[in-house]
Motif scaffolding. Structure first.
Motif, short mmCIF file in Angstrom:
data_model
loop_
_atom_site.label_atom_id
_atom_site.label_comp_id
_atom_site.label_asym_id
_atom_site.label_seq_id
_atom_site.Cartn_x
_atom_site.Cartn_y
_atom_site.Cartn_z
N ALA A 1 11.03 35.74 3.62
CA ALA A 1 11.10 35.60 5.08
C ALA A 1 11.83 34.31 5.45
CB ALA A 1 9.69 35.60 5.68
N LEU A 2 11.59 33.25 4.69
CA LEU A 2 12.29 31.99 4.94
C LEU A 2 13.77 32.13 4.60
CD1 LEU A 2 12.38 28.95 5.54
CD2 LEU A 2 11.52 28.53 3.23
N SER A 3 14.06 32.72 3.45
CA SER A 3 15.46 32.91 3.05
C SER A 3 16.20 33.77 4.07
CB SER A 3 15.54 33.58 1.67
OG SER A 3 14.78 32.85 0.74
N ASN A 4 15.55 34.85 4.51
CA ASN A 4 16.19 35.72 5.51
C ASN A 4 16.41 34.99 6.82
OD1 ASN A 4 16.28 37.88 3.78
ND2 ASN A 4 14.78 39.13 4.86
N ALA A 5 15.43 34.17 7.21
CA ALA A 5 15.57 33.44 8.48
C ALA A 5 16.75 32.45 8.40
CB ALA A 5 14.28 32.69 8.80
N LEU A 6 16.87 31.76 7.27
CA LEU A 6 17.97 30.80 7.12
C LEU A 6 19.32 31.51 7.07
CD1 LEU A 6 16.26 28.39 4.57
CD2 LEU A 6 17.02 27.75 6.87
N ALA A 7 19.39 32.61 6.34
CA ALA A 7 20.65 33.35 6.25
C ALA A 7 21.05 33.86 7.63
CB ALA A 7 20.52 34.50 5.26
N SER A 8 20.04 34.33 8.35
CA SER A 8 20.27 34.87 9.67
C SER A 8 20.75 33.77 10.63
CB SER A 8 18.96 35.47 10.15
OG SER A 8 19.05 35.95 11.42
N ARG A 9 20.20 32.58 10.44
CA ARG A 9 20.60 31.43 11.26
C ARG A 9 22.08 31.08 11.01
NH1 ARG A 9 20.15 28.85 15.88
NH2 ARG A 9 20.55 26.62 15.69
N ILE A 10 22.48 31.13 9.76
CA ILE A 10 23.88 30.83 9.42
C ILE A 10 24.81 31.79 10.18
CG2 ILE A 10 25.60 30.89 7.55
CD1 ILE A 10 23.25 30.06 5.64
N VAL A 11 24.44 33.08 10.15
CA VAL A 11 25.27 34.09 10.81
C VAL A 11 25.23 33.90 12.33
CG1 VAL A 11 25.55 36.59 11.17
CG2 VAL A 11 24.94 35.71 8.90
N ALA A 12 24.04 33.61 12.86
CA ALA A 12 23.92 33.44 14.32
C ALA A 12 24.75 32.25 14.81
CB ALA A 12 22.45 33.24 14.69
N CYS A 13 24.96 31.26 13.94
CA CYS A 13 25.76 30.08 14.33
C CYS A 13 27.23 30.27 13.99
CB CYS A 13 25.23 28.83 13.65
SG CYS A 13 23.60 28.34 14.19
N GLY A 14 27.61 31.48 13.64
CA GLY A 14 29.03 31.74 13.42
C GLY A 14 29.48 31.63 11.97
N GLY A 15 28.54 31.31 11.07
CA GLY A 15 28.89 31.27 9.66
C GLY A 15 28.87 32.66 9.05
N LYS A 16 29.29 32.73 7.79
CA LYS A 16 29.28 34.03 7.11
C LYS A 16 28.53 33.92 5.80
CE LYS A 16 33.28 36.60 8.65
NZ LYS A 16 34.69 36.82 8.43
N VAL A 17 27.82 34.99 5.45
CA VAL A 17 27.16 35.07 4.15
C VAL A 17 27.67 36.34 3.47
CG1 VAL A 17 24.96 35.07 2.92
CG2 VAL A 17 25.10 34.03 5.18
N ARG A 18 28.13 36.20 2.26
CA ARG A 18 28.63 37.39 1.54
C ARG A 18 27.80 37.56 0.27
NH1 ARG A 18 34.85 37.01 1.23
NH2 ARG A 18 34.62 37.04 3.50
N TYR A 19 27.18 38.73 0.15
CA TYR A 19 26.33 39.01 -1.00
C TYR A 19 27.08 39.79 -2.07
CZ TYR A 19 22.76 37.60 2.32
OH TYR A 19 22.03 36.89 3.23
N SER A 20 26.45 39.90 -3.23
CA SER A 20 27.05 40.60 -4.38
C SER A 20 28.46 40.07 -4.64
CB SER A 20 27.07 42.12 -4.16
OG SER A 20 25.76 42.60 -3.97
N CYS A 21 28.61 38.78 -4.48
CA CYS A 21 29.94 38.18 -4.56
C CYS A 21 29.91 36.88 -5.37
CB CYS A 21 30.46 37.93 -3.14
SG CYS A 21 32.18 37.41 -3.12
#
Lengths: 389, 498
Positions: free
Chosen positions: B225-245
């Motif tokens: 839940a913490l990891s998801n919240a932080l990843a989601s925050r990155i995206v909400a602030c305009g950042g990008k997260v790319r998985y399986s990469c």
């Protein structure tokens, strides 16, 4: 802290000497270059390069492809596990999980048995096109539908439907080949006698091994058939295996079989921890799943807008993963049953249908993440695909 | 070609907080993660009707809204607190040596002290003195380092200068006679992977202080839940997260970072890279030898690779009370010799010599497993080396054999456990190596021996534009890595002039 201040810590000189000695005597990690990847390649390779060495026709609708490694060796697996075979058909890149039917004692090849699915993209392609010598790529072996020696005991009841026989074939062969102390009863349901895969092999194994009992069940038998008929009822299970309470029951087959057999087992108070069930792909007709909204037909279509990508048309009755694959935009995938989590995708707007019992992390659910291999659009959607396909 | 202000390699705790700090500081940031979910260790997985927490046992440094701990303040600054549901744990820990020791401590200084004094009345004063020292020393550490005193000096911080480099064992021996008491006070050494003879007293003081003062916590939905919240925050602030990469190479031009190349051959330009991968993978696999300054090899030679773990994740078809499980955090030991436990961590076998920890999450959050069930993790630290010698064909059999040994140990304290297992997953050091991509499956990074403390080995950048954050570049554990990533992210922002 400045070094001259730090030097006033009690014991500073002793520790510094220890650190300096380690700098001379310690391990040079440069020898570790590539070590993690090299080791994992032996046990958990992400990809296997396979070649079809021989094709055997099992039934009018089924063939077994014997796959050998193109180079190197095949990784070990546990009986019951699958590999996901990658294919490209008419420009569409997709994959299908196929349980390994050969036993884990056989390290030279994997036998993969494919049954024709009417209208099925991949099964028809493999059965009609694959030739000896052809090369394919697959995932490494994976899956949780395996025997646990700590918990499962030695009275095993295998309930298989159609091509759901494949993981059991590996488990039965392993038990027979290695003379394991396991009492196995296989109850194997098929629509007609023509559909029974491995019938001769199973009959032969049952004759040669007193600890293996084979009970074929034919739903609609032809004239002259004398075996078990109809459905795989609890009454039948008890009649051929004895009391179910001490047994471990494994199920693998189509969803209709699960619905029926799980009900029969529950009615006989078989505990959840005594039942293992293999994930068996998405439901054939998702609209028949409990909870599917009555006002939406499988053929209805919706617009799915992919963040940073195009808007694609998605059929309600088709898993989103398949829609993404057809558009060339799919995230990685493997089990196509909601279990492996590789195709995790975020739905930002709109409702999707996910059949009951599909595992999903609590926090994923709260943030709108779904496993798109078993998710179906119920309205227009906006989705974020973050995984590199 | 894509260009970013900063690229973060790895979405572990530190990678995520670095990414979130960068994204909310208006940097154009891309986080690249080899796995298909964020978190690294801070993840969960599903089996049947259970979801299993992978790594979080007790989150430290959270505190309450009225008395916030440093981690709460960090997560607050990262704007994720409203997405998280923290649950304080009522137990500090339960420490058991069957037939010899059975003590349950609460996260409260006075009550924990009183409980220990009740069990060891002959050493009541010593207990008071030890706890007092823990608080006083750590108080000095806070003044000197947390509040960044520009003039740290022995006259101002006498206890820190006296105890800062002392092994925990020396301080225990100085205070106590009864070995059972020394054991009762120090089971947390396993959270750092080094026995009291090798662990700094300061590190233990930090853990005791952080857990008692700011309470141990668990999260609804687990660490995922913490990891998801932080990843989601990155995206909400305009950042990008790319998985399986996965990232294959860090690109360096003229001695400074120029970009990264992913495993599928894509090149991404950036001047700043935060690596949350292991230090070994970063310098040895992702860079060419001629790009790495000589000093790095010397630094790494000073240290050694820390332990991995053997873990059993159990979904049980009975509620905790029906199984006799009454506390959430249990350390189950066979004896008082921590050095012998450490030696045994190098052995493949699991027996009476091993220490073991059992966490029952259902006691903290009944919603963590379905009604009428419980979810339990049994864990013992093991170095990966012995597992690397198991032939692949024997691997599954060894996994089950050692899981059996682990269950036998657990059943000494919780008889009948085995009869109620509905789901079981076994993680070995090889499993950790597979999912974390760390050498020998190490879960804590390099060993945190006193000689490896930042006093002797500061976390320096050796290549212009390359930052390291996480358990391989500093203290390990959830709170330290989450905070380290945040600080690193802000350091990169300063470099970017933002």
């Amino acid at each position: 802290m400045k070094p001259e201040i730090a030097a006033q810590l009690e014991g500073y000189q002793d520790m510094l000497q220890l650190a300096q000695a380690a700098e001379i005597l310690g391990e040079d990690f440069r020898t570790e270059k590539g070590a993690v990847a090299t080791y994992l390649e032996r046990l958990h390779p992400a990809r296997l390069s396979l070649r079809v060495s021989r094709i055997r026709t099992e039934t009018p609708s089924t063939k077994t492809f014997r796959m050998v490694p193109v180079d190197g060796v095949l990784p070990p697996f546990q009986a019951g596990q699958y590999v996901s075979l990658h294919v490209e058909i008419d420009g569409i890149r997709t994959n299908r999980p196929l349980s390994i039917a050969s036993p884990p004692t056989q390290s030279g090849y994997y036998d993969l048995t494919v049954k024709r699915v009417p209208g099925g993209l991949v099964s028809n392609y493999l059965l009609d096109n694959l030739q000896a010598g052809d090369r394919l790529v697959s995932s490494g072996p994976d899956g949780c539908f395996v025997y646990n020696p700590l918990l499962h005991g030695n009275r095993l009841v295998f309930i298989a439907g159609g091509s759901g026989i494949t993981p059991f074939m590996s488990m039965i062969r392993e038990t027979c080949d290695r003379g394991l102390d396991r009492q196995i009863t296989l109850i194997y349901g098929n629509r007609s006698e023509d559909d029974v895969i491995y019938h001769a092999a199973l009959t032969g194994l049952a004759e040669a091994h007193p600890n293996f009992t084979y009970v074929p069940v034919i739903e609609k038998p032809g004239p002259g058939y004398t075996g078990e008929t109809g459905f795989m009822t609890g009454e039948l299970m008890e009649r051929v295996t004895g009391d179910l309470s001490g047994a471990m029951v494994y199920l693998c087959g189509p969803s209709a079989m699960y619905d029926f057999c799980l009900g029969e087992l529950q009615a006989r108070q078989v505990l959840a921890r005594r039942i293992r069930r293999e994930m068996f792909g998405p439901p054939v007709h998702v609209s028949q799943c409990p909870g599917w909204p009555a006002d939406i037909s499988e053929d209805q279509s919706f617009a799915v807008s992919i963040v940073g990508g195009p808007v694609v048309t998605a059929r309600a009755g088709t898993p989103l993963l398949t829609t993404f694959e057809q558009a060339g935009l799919a995230p990685p995938s493997q089990c196509r049953s909601g279990e492996c989590s590789l195709c995790r995708t975020r739905v930002l707007k709109g409702r999707v249908f996910q059949p009951a019992g599909v595992p999903l992390r609590q926090s994923d659910r709260e943030q709108g993440y779904v496993h798109c291999c078993v998710s179906y659009p119920l309205e227009d959607l906006e989705v974020l695909i973050e995984a590199k396909g | 070609m894509e260009h970013y202000d900063a690229v973060v390699i790895g979405a572990g705790n530190a990678g995520l907080t670095a990414g979130a700090a960068l994204a909310q500081g208006d940097a154009k940031v891309l986080v690249l993660e080899r796995h298909n979910i964020p978190g690294g260790c801070a993840t969960s997985f599903c089996r049947g009707r259970f979801e299993f927490e992978v790594a979080l046992h007790q989150l430290s440094g959270v505190g309450t809204p009225e008395k916030p701990g440093p981690l709460r303040m960090t997560l607050d600054q990262l704007g994720v607190m409203d997405q998280l549901d923290f649950m304080p744990m009522s137990d500090l820990y339960h420490v058991i040596i069957p037939g010899k020791l059975d003590i349950l401590l609460e996260p409260d200084r006075a009550r924990a002290t009183a409980t220990l004094q009740r069990h060891f009345p002959a050493e009541a004063d010593n207990i008071e003195a030890f706890i007092d020292l823990v608080y006083k020393v750590f108080g000095e550490v806070i003044g000197a380092f947390y509040f960044k005193d520009p003039e740290v000096h022995p006259d101002k911080y006498p206890l820190y200068f006296q105890y800062g480099l002392k092994p925990l064992q020396a301080v225990l021996d100085q205070h106590f006679r009864d070995p059972l008491l020394k054991t009762a006070l120090t089971p947390y050494w396993t959270y750092m992977g080094l026995p009291p003879s090798r662990l700094s007293f300061i590190d233990m003081a930090a853990m005791l202080f952080a857990y008692i003062e700011f309470l141990p916590y668990h999260l609804k939905g687990g660490s995922q839940a913490l990891s998801n919240a932080l990843a989601s925050r990155i995206v909400a602030c305009g950042g990008k997260v790319r998985y399986s990469c996965p990232v294959e190479k860090i690109l360096v031009e003229n001695g400074r970072v120029a970009g990264v190349r992913t495993a599928d051959g894509e090149t991404i330009q950036t001047g700043q890279v935060v690596s949350n991968a292991s230090k070994i993978a970063t310098y040895i696999d992702m860079l060419e030898p001629d790009q790495v300054p000589e000093a790095v090899w010397g630094e790494m030679k000073r240290t050694s690779i820390g332990p991995s773990a053997f873990t059993l994740y159990l979904g049980l078809d009975q509620p905790p009370e029906a199984l006799g499980i009454s506390s959430s955090t249990n350390f189950i030991l066979g004896h008082t010799d921590a050095d012998a436990v450490y030696d045994q961590m190098k052995n493949l076998e699991i027996d009476h010599r091993d220490g073991m920890m059992m966490t029952c999450y259902t006691l903290i959050d009944p919603g963590f497993s379905p009604p009428g069930t419980s979810q339990v993790a049994l864990i013992t630290l093991k170095f990966g080396d012995a597992w690397l010698q198991v032939p692949p064909a024997q691997y599954a059999a060894e996994k089950y054999r050692l899981a059996d040994a682990m269950l036998q140990k657990a059943e000494e304290v919780f008889p009948g456990l085995r009869d109620h297992i509905e789901e079981m997953e076994i993680a070995t050091p090889i499993t950790h190596m597979r999912y974390l991509d760390t050498p020998r499956g190490a879960i804590y990074g390099f060993e945190k021996h006193i000689k490896d403390s930042p006093v002797f080995l500061p976390n320096r950048a050796h290549i212009d534009g390359l930052f390291l954050a996480g358990g391989w570049a500093g203290p390990n554990g959830f709170q330290p890595t989450l905070e380290a990533g945040f600080k690193t992210g802000r350091a990169v922002l300063r470099r970017l002039g933002k």
